[in-house]
Each structure stands twice: as structure tokens, then as C-alpha cells.
Write a protein that holds these residues in place. Structure first.
Motif, PDB file in Angstrom:
ATOM      1  N   ALA A   1     -29.445  -3.042 -47.783  1.00 45.21           N
ATOM      2  CA  ALA A   1     -28.592  -2.425 -48.799  1.00 45.21           C
ATOM      3  C   ALA A   1     -27.992  -1.108 -48.338  1.00 45.21           C
ATOM      4  CB  ALA A   1     -29.407  -2.211 -50.081  1.00 45.21           C
ATOM      5  N   ASP A   2     -28.675  -0.413 -47.419  1.00 44.83           N
ATOM      6  CA  ASP A   2     -28.159   0.884 -46.993  1.00 44.83           C
ATOM      7  C   ASP A   2     -26.901   0.757 -46.154  1.00 44.83           C
ATOM      8  OD1 ASP A   2     -29.664  -0.367 -45.064  1.00 44.83           O
ATOM      9  OD2 ASP A   2     -31.041   1.291 -44.742  1.00 44.83           O
ATOM     10  N   ARG A   3     -26.693  -0.404 -45.518  1.00 48.37           N
ATOM     11  CA  ARG A   3     -25.490  -0.592 -44.683  1.00 48.37           C
ATOM     12  C   ARG A   3     -24.334  -1.210 -45.458  1.00 48.37           C
ATOM     13  NH1 ARG A   3     -29.494  -2.628 -40.823  1.00 48.37           N
ATOM     14  NH2 ARG A   3     -29.792  -1.132 -39.132  1.00 48.37           N
ATOM     15  N   LEU A   4     -24.563  -1.594 -46.690  1.00 45.12           N
ATOM     16  CA  LEU A   4     -23.525  -2.227 -47.493  1.00 45.12           C
ATOM     17  C   LEU A   4     -22.445  -1.220 -47.859  1.00 45.12           C
ATOM     18  CD1 LEU A   4     -23.879  -4.651 -50.419  1.00 45.12           C
ATOM     19  CD2 LEU A   4     -22.918  -2.412 -50.931  1.00 45.12           C
ATOM     20  N   THR A   5     -21.180  -1.666 -47.790  1.00 43.11           N
ATOM     21  CA  THR A   5     -20.062  -0.852 -48.263  1.00 43.11           C
ATOM     22  C   THR A   5     -19.241  -1.680 -49.246  1.00 43.11           C
ATOM     23  OG1 THR A   5     -18.494  -1.557 -46.541  1.00 43.11           O
ATOM     24  CG2 THR A   5     -19.935   0.325 -46.032  1.00 43.11           C
ATOM     25  N   GLN A   6     -18.606  -1.006 -50.183  1.00 43.84           N
ATOM     26  CA  GLN A   6     -17.782  -1.725 -51.153  1.00 43.84           C
ATOM     27  C   GLN A   6     -16.608  -2.424 -50.465  1.00 43.84           C
ATOM     28  OE1 GLN A   6     -17.588   1.911 -53.670  1.00 43.84           O
ATOM     29  NE2 GLN A   6     -17.838   0.505 -55.390  1.00 43.84           N
ATOM     30  N   ARG A   7     -16.073  -1.813 -49.407  1.00 41.30           N
ATOM     31  CA  ARG A   7     -14.951  -2.434 -48.696  1.00 41.30           C
ATOM     32  C   ARG A   7     -15.377  -3.762 -48.059  1.00 41.30           C
ATOM     33  NH1 ARG A   7     -10.273  -0.352 -47.351  1.00 41.30           N
ATOM     34  NH2 ARG A   7     -10.996   1.767 -47.836  1.00 41.30           N
ATOM     35  N   GLU A   8     -16.564  -3.781 -47.457  1.00 39.39           N
ATOM     36  CA  GLU A   8     -17.051  -5.011 -46.833  1.00 39.39           C
ATOM     37  C   GLU A   8     -17.320  -6.087 -47.881  1.00 39.39           C
ATOM     38  OE1 GLU A   8     -20.502  -6.421 -43.644  1.00 39.39           O
ATOM     39  OE2 GLU A   8     -20.746  -4.553 -44.761  1.00 39.39           O
ATOM     40  N   VAL A   9     -17.859  -5.691 -49.002  1.00 38.27           N
ATOM     41  CA  VAL A   9     -18.112  -6.653 -50.084  1.00 38.27           C
ATOM     42  C   VAL A   9     -16.798  -7.234 -50.589  1.00 38.27           C
ATOM     43  CG1 VAL A   9     -18.956  -6.895 -52.451  1.00 38.27           C
ATOM     44  CG2 VAL A   9     -20.295  -5.611 -50.776  1.00 38.27           C
ATOM     45  N   ALA A  10     -15.804  -6.386 -50.762  1.00 34.95           N
ATOM     46  CA  ALA A  10     -14.491  -6.854 -51.223  1.00 34.95           C
ATOM     47  C   ALA A  10     -13.922  -7.887 -50.258  1.00 34.95           C
ATOM     48  CB  ALA A  10     -13.535  -5.669 -51.360  1.00 34.95           C
ATOM     49  N   ALA A  11     -14.005  -7.609 -48.957  1.00 35.39           N
ATOM     50  CA  ALA A  11     -13.477  -8.545 -47.960  1.00 35.39           C
ATOM     51  C   ALA A  11     -14.244  -9.865 -47.993  1.00 35.39           C
ATOM     52  CB  ALA A  11     -13.561  -7.914 -46.571  1.00 35.39           C
ATOM     53  N   ALA A  12     -15.565  -9.796 -48.097  1.00 30.33           N
ATOM     54  CA  ALA A  12     -16.373 -11.016 -48.117  1.00 30.33           C
ATOM     55  C   ALA A  12     -16.106 -11.850 -49.359  1.00 30.33           C
ATOM     56  CB  ALA A  12     -17.856 -10.655 -48.044  1.00 30.33           C
TER      57      ALA A  12
ATOM     58  N   LYS B   1     -18.301 -13.253 -57.800  1.00 30.21           N
ATOM     59  CA  LYS B   1     -18.016 -13.321 -56.364  1.00 30.21           C
ATOM     60  C   LYS B   1     -18.462 -12.052 -55.654  1.00 30.21           C
ATOM     61  CE  LYS B   1     -14.013 -16.450 -56.457  1.00 30.21           C
ATOM     62  NZ  LYS B   1     -12.545 -16.545 -56.199  1.00 30.21           N
ATOM     63  N   LEU B   2     -18.193 -10.924 -56.264  1.00 30.69           N
ATOM     64  CA  LEU B   2     -18.561  -9.645 -55.657  1.00 30.69           C
ATOM     65  C   LEU B   2     -20.079  -9.503 -55.548  1.00 30.69           C
ATOM     66  CD1 LEU B   2     -15.969  -7.394 -57.489  1.00 30.69           C
ATOM     67  CD2 LEU B   2     -16.034  -7.812 -55.020  1.00 30.69           C
ATOM     68  N   VAL B   3     -20.781  -9.873 -56.604  1.00 27.35           N
ATOM     69  CA  VAL B   3     -22.240  -9.745 -56.596  1.00 27.35           C
ATOM     70  C   VAL B   3     -22.846 -10.708 -55.584  1.00 27.35           C
ATOM     71  CG1 VAL B   3     -24.315 -10.118 -57.963  1.00 27.35           C
ATOM     72  CG2 VAL B   3     -22.417  -8.841 -58.933  1.00 27.35           C
ATOM     73  N   ASP B   4     -22.347 -11.940 -55.539  1.00 25.89           N
ATOM     74  CA  ASP B   4     -22.854 -12.911 -54.560  1.00 25.89           C
ATOM     75  C   ASP B   4     -22.616 -12.425 -53.125  1.00 25.89           C
ATOM     76  OD1 ASP B   4     -23.757 -14.599 -56.542  1.00 25.89           O
ATOM     77  OD2 ASP B   4     -22.018 -15.940 -56.473  1.00 25.89           O
ATOM     78  N   ALA B   5     -21.429 -11.887 -52.879  1.00 28.18           N
ATOM     79  CA  ALA B   5     -21.127 -11.371 -51.539  1.00 28.18           C
ATOM     80  C   ALA B   5     -22.036 -10.201 -51.202  1.00 28.18           C
ATOM     81  CB  ALA B   5     -19.661 -10.934 -51.472  1.00 28.18           C
ATOM     82  N   ALA B   6     -22.278  -9.320 -52.168  1.00 31.90           N
ATOM     83  CA  ALA B   6     -23.157  -8.175 -51.939  1.00 31.90           C
ATOM     84  C   ALA B   6     -24.564  -8.633 -51.587  1.00 31.90           C
ATOM     85  CB  ALA B   6     -23.182  -7.274 -53.172  1.00 31.90           C
ATOM     86  N   LEU B   7     -25.058  -9.643 -52.291  1.00 30.05           N
ATOM     87  CA  LEU B   7     -26.415 -10.131 -52.024  1.00 30.05           C
ATOM     88  C   LEU B   7     -26.535 -10.726 -50.623  1.00 30.05           C
ATOM     89  CD1 LEU B   7     -27.411 -11.734 -55.436  1.00 30.05           C
ATOM     90  CD2 LEU B   7     -28.499  -9.798 -54.296  1.00 30.05           C
ATOM     91  N   GLN B   8     -25.525 -11.469 -50.194  1.00 31.07           N
ATOM     92  CA  GLN B   8     -25.561 -12.045 -48.849  1.00 31.07           C
ATOM     93  C   GLN B   8     -25.576 -10.942 -47.787  1.00 31.07           C
ATOM     94  OE1 GLN B   8     -25.854 -15.100 -47.712  1.00 31.07           O
ATOM     95  NE2 GLN B   8     -25.643 -16.349 -49.541  1.00 31.07           N
ATOM     96  N   ILE B   9     -24.757  -9.918 -47.988  1.00 28.32           N
ATOM     97  CA  ILE B   9     -24.706  -8.810 -47.029  1.00 28.32           C
ATOM     98  C   ILE B   9     -26.026  -8.050 -47.040  1.00 28.32           C
ATOM     99  CG2 ILE B   9     -23.592  -6.596 -46.520  1.00 28.32           C
ATOM    100  CD1 ILE B   9     -20.984  -7.888 -47.648  1.00 28.32           C
ATOM    101  N   ILE B  10     -26.581  -7.803 -48.215  1.00 35.56           N
ATOM    102  CA  ILE B  10     -27.864  -7.099 -48.317  1.00 35.56           C
ATOM    103  C   ILE B  10     -28.955  -7.887 -47.610  1.00 35.56           C
ATOM    104  CG2 ILE B  10     -29.686  -6.432 -49.942  1.00 35.56           C
ATOM    105  CD1 ILE B  10     -27.402  -5.707 -51.918  1.00 35.56           C
TER     106      ILE B  10
END
Length: 399
Positions: free
Chosen positions: A241-252, A227-236
Motif C-alpha cells: 500500500a505504501d507504493r500505491l499512487t492514485q495515478r497508477e490506480v487510475a491507469a490500471a 474499478k478503482l477499488v479493484d485496481a487498488a487492491l491488485q496493486i496493493i
């Protein structure tokens, strides 16, 4: 602040400072505070003198396009001179390799900035500038075609040279010296030269695959990690990738920040995991396509309205951030080492006798096709992609 900037008026100082920040650190770093620090003004000066960040971004793009136009003019003149006066043994591949080498070293920061503009426009983040950025993409593709034509290539072969040059430009944007980039460029162009002319292409890559050349085929270790990796990819894919934060990934992902840092201690760890998962997904789609005779990237290229798929944007965003961020830089090397690992299976499933250098050339040229066609509009993109793939197969493998 440079002496030239000191001597300029406030508006011009702001623009020049904006260009410097964007080239050094990327578009996300272009904030009112950073601009004020670089230009020696107050944060409010941006709105007062230029009308806000959007106007500044437009001016930065204008400067980048001017620099690119000047680079193209100088390079094309040099290529025409070399093509007419070079010894007979110097091939078009060698002359084009020199131009690509210059673009990814001397011109690198401009090239990287223009690639970031392309990503932002494709992601829908700067719609007012999309047309200008699309025009710049078209101008770059035309330059490489014109350069190949000036060296005596046919129109069809010139288009293939252009796609490979565009793909290599993106792949070589990392901040390494030319000596480290040159073998990739020279070998790729040399192989394309041989293939276009039907010359014997000796297999250079028969040794067993090294660990660094293998795509990851392993999914994340748990449902939460997935789930975390999928959310990170959507945000990226949407923001970079430079605007990605772990907090935003966790929420997504619907998980806690603690759970995120449990699986991925740092942002670099999370981005690296996202990169491996993206490669795994793209590889699976490409191999599925090879069994049905579909286009290599057919599953990856599903369009979202007027834009390419998030997977295409995510892969490019990872390339861009790895060119700037030292902690994520190993992704750039891994991208090169694994480029073609899926294409070789797809090509062999088409009945072609190819080695890994052929696959690297084919995959890199196809990535150039993706970049070149990104602003052609919904529907037309897939047609243009299909035409690009067919031309490449025809030119390289006579099929």
C-alpha cells in the motif's frame, strides 16, 4: 547520524543507516538518496561500497535476523526460568502474553521490518532472499512452539499457541502503547487457555455489536468506483500500500486521475475504501464456504503459482502500512475490531456454540497459520492450512 555510525567505516555506516531507515520508515524508503542523507555520504557510495541496493537489502535482512535470533534466545531463557519458578496460579497464557507484549512493543520495529520482508518475498519482489526469509518465518514459529513446550504444553497445543502468537504479532504491530495492546493479547490468550483445558469459558461479549465491529457489506457506489477499488487492491497485493499512487490506480482502472480524485480525494481515502472492499469480498467467500463445509478461507487462499493469493497479500499489506502511516492508522484499529466477525458465522454454521472472543481467537490463530505456511510451496500450502485449521478446531472445540 548516531555516534556509533560516525565512528564506523563507510560500508558499515551505510549498513547501519540502512537498518535505521528500514526500521523507522520501511523498506520502500530505503533509497540511495535517503541512505546518503542518513549516513553522510554521496548517493554513489551505495554502489561503490556495497555493490548496490540489493546487497544493502541483504545486509539489512541479516541484521534483522540477528536481532530476532537474539530476542528469541533471551525470551526462551526467560520463559524457561519463569515456567520453573512461577507461582502455580500463573498460567502459560500469562507468560506467553508477556513475551508477545514485548515483541509488539520493545521489539516492534524489528518485528515490523521482518513482516515487510515476508511480504516482499511472498510478492516475488526479492527472490534472492526468499529462502532466508522463509527460514526466519520457520524459526519464529518454532520459537513459539518451543516456548509453549517449555511451559508444559503438549505438542499439539504448542502448535496452536504458536499460531495464535504469530497472528497476534501481526495484528498488534501498530505504534500504540502496551496498555492499549495488552487487553487484546491477554483476553485472547486467556480464552485459548480455557478452551484448551475444557474449562468453562464465560461469554464476555453478549452486548450488541457496535458500529466499529461490523464488516462493511456495501459494495462501492458505482461501476467506476468499483474499478478503482479493484485496481487498488491488485496493486496493493503486488507492491504494498505504501507504493500505491492514485495515478497508477487510475491507469490500471482505465480512468482519468480526475475521476479517481472525484471518488477518493486522497490516497488514504482510496486505501480505506480498498480495505473495506477487501473485507467485503473475503467475508462473502468465507460465508459461502461455511454453507458447504469448506475451509474457512478456501476462496481467499487460491494460489497463484508458487504464491498465495493477492487477497492474502493485500490484507497483510494494509496491516503493514497502517502500522507506519498515521493517515491510514485507523485501519489497524478497524482490523482488530472486526477480526472474527466472519469467523463467528462460519463456526456457528459448523454447529459450535461460540461467542465473539472465541471467533477472534480462532480467526487470529488462522491468520497465524496463513503466515506460517506462506513459504511451504505450491500445493503443500493448502494441505498445511487444512491441517492447521483441523488442529485448531480439535484443540479449541474438541471436534
Amino acid at each position: 547520524m548516531s555516534e556509533i555510525a560516525k565512528a564506523a567505516g563507510t560500508a558499515e555506516r551505510l549498513v547501519m543507516a540502512g537498518v535505521e531507515i528500514a526500521r523507522d520508515q520501511g523498506l520502500p524508503a530505503l533509497t540511495a538518496r535517503a541512505l546518503a542523507d542518513r549516513a553522510g555520504t554521496s548517493p554513489s557510495a551505495l554502489s561503490y561500497h556495497l555493490g548496490g541496493r540489493e546487497a544493502l537489502i541483504e545486509r539489512v535482512l541479516h541484521e534483522a535476523r540477528e536481532a530476532a535470533a537474539n530476542w528469541r534466545t533471551q525470551q526462551l531463557a526467560a520463559i524457561r526460568d519463569e515456567g520453573g519458578g512461577a507461582p502455580a496460579w500463573i498460567s502459560p497464557a500469562s507468560i506467553l502474553a508477556a513475551a508477545i507484549g514485548d515483541r509488539v512493543t520493545t521489539f516492534r520495529t524489528w518485528s515490523l521490518l521482518l513482516a515487510e520482508f515476508e511480504f516482499e518475498a511472498d510478492a516475488g519482489n526479492i527472490p534472492a532472499l526468499a529462502q532466508a526469509i522463509g527460514d526466519e518465518v520457520a524459526a519464529t514459529a518454532k520459537f513459539w512452539v518451543d516456548a509453549a513446550l517449555a511451559l508444559g504444553e503438549s505438542p499439539e497445543h504448542a502448535a496452536v499457541w504458536s499460531d495464535l502468537a504469530i497472528g497476534l504479532d501481526m495484528l498488534m504491530l501498530g505504534d500504540e502503547p502496551l496498555a492499549e495492546k495488552a487487553p487484546w493479547i491477554i483476553d485472547a490468550l486467556g480464552r485459548l487457555h480455557a478452551r484448551l483445558r475444557g474449562l468453562a469459558a464465560p461469554s464476555l461479549l453478549e452486548r450488541p455489536l457496535g458500529a466499529a465491529e461490523r464488516l462493511s457489506g456495501v459494495a462501492p457506489s458505482s461501476e467506476s468506483a468499483q474499478k478503482l477499488v479493484d485496481a487498488a487492491l491488485q496493486i496493493i497485493g503486488e507492491k504494498g500500500a505504501d507504493r500505491l499512487t492514485q495515478r497508477e490506480v487510475a491507469a490500471a482502472a482505465g480512468l482519468s486521475l480526475a475521476a479517481t480524485t472525484y471518488f477518493f480525494r486522497t490516497k488514504a481515502d482510496l486505501v480505506a475504501a480498498a480495505f473495506h472492499e477487501l473485507h467485503r469480498q473475503v467475508s462473502a467467500q468465507a460465508l459461502a464456504a461455511s454453507e458447504t463445509g469448506r475451509m474457512l478461507f478456501s476462496g481467499t487462499l487460491e494460489e497463484e503459482g508458487d504464491r498465495a493469493s493477492w487477497r492474502v497479500r493485500a490484507m497483510e499489506a494494509l496491516q503493514l502500512v497502517s502500522a507506519r502511516d498515521v493517515s491510514i492508522a485507523p485501519i489497524a484499529q478497524e482490523l482488530r475490531m472486526t477480526r472474527g466477525a466472519t469467523s463467528i458465522v462460519w463456526l456457528r454454521n459448523q454447529g459450535l456454540v461460540v461467542d465473539r472472543l472465541d471467533a477472534f481467537v480462532f480467526s487470529t490463530a488462522m491468520s497465524g497459520v496463513v503466515q506460517r505456511t506462506r513459504f511451504t510451496g505450491a500445493g503443500a500450502r493448502r494441505l498445511a492450512m487444512g491441517e492447521g485449521q483441523a488442529r485448531l478446531l480439535r484443540a479449541m472445540f474438541k471436534v
